[in-house]
Design a protein around this motif. Structure first.
Motif, PDB file in Angstrom:
ATOM      1  N   UNK A  49       0.851  -1.192   0.000  1.00  0.00           N
ATOM      2  CA  UNK A  49       0.000   0.000   0.000  1.00  0.00           C
ATOM      3  C   UNK A  49       0.885   1.240   0.000  1.00  0.00           C
ATOM      4  N   UNK A  50       0.574   2.182  -0.878  1.00  0.00           N
ATOM      5  CA  UNK A  50       1.310   3.435  -0.986  1.00  0.00           C
ATOM      6  C   UNK A  50       0.390   4.569  -0.557  1.00  0.00           C
ATOM      7  N   UNK A  51       0.887   5.481   0.271  1.00  0.00           N
ATOM      8  CA  UNK A  51       0.075   6.592   0.757  1.00  0.00           C
ATOM      9  C   UNK A  51       0.852   7.897   0.627  1.00  0.00           C
ATOM     10  N   UNK A  52       0.206   8.900   0.033  1.00  0.00           N
ATOM     11  CA  UNK A  52       0.769  10.232  -0.099  1.00  0.00           C
ATOM     12  C   UNK A  52      -0.088  11.173   0.724  1.00  0.00           C
ATOM     13  N   UNK A  53       0.529  12.056   1.501  1.00  0.00           N
ATOM     14  CA  UNK A  53      -0.196  13.049   2.292  1.00  0.00           C
ATOM     15  C   UNK A  53       0.276  14.437   1.870  1.00  0.00           C
ATOM     16  N   UNK A  54      -0.672  15.350   1.616  1.00  0.00           N
ATOM     17  CA  UNK A  54      -0.299  16.683   1.147  1.00  0.00           C
ATOM     18  C   UNK A  54      -0.356  17.722   2.266  1.00  0.00           C
TER      19      UNK A  54
END
Length: 80
Positions: free
Chosen positions: A60-65
């Motif tokens: 699982x890949x997660x990006x947070x801005x």
């Protein structure tokens, strides 16, 4: 899409900055890699890391801005 905060919008004011602040990768639910990113990151950052997969599972890949929104993607891997 990321924004630097320096572009001018159609109303004449700056478009607010909105960049990726954190990237994380989890393998079968356990975080195996993460990186905190800073304003000097490119618009389309290339992130590479190594992972030794011992069993089949999900990555699982997660990006947070900047605003705290997250976006995720997943990939299934098979180990023979």
């Amino acid at each position: 899409p990321m924004e630097t905060g320096y572009r001018i919008g159609p109303n004449g004011s700056n478009i607010p900055r909105d960049i990726i602040r954190r990237f994380a990768c989890a393998y079968n639910g356990e975080e195996v890699f993460s990186a905190d990113l800073f304003p000097a990151v490119s618009a389309n950052p290339f992130i590479a890391f190594t992972l030794v997969a011992t069993t089949s599972g999900t990555i699982d890949f997660t990006w947070t801005d900047d605003t705290g929104r997250t976006q995720t993607a997943s990939a299934m891997i098979t180990v023979n």
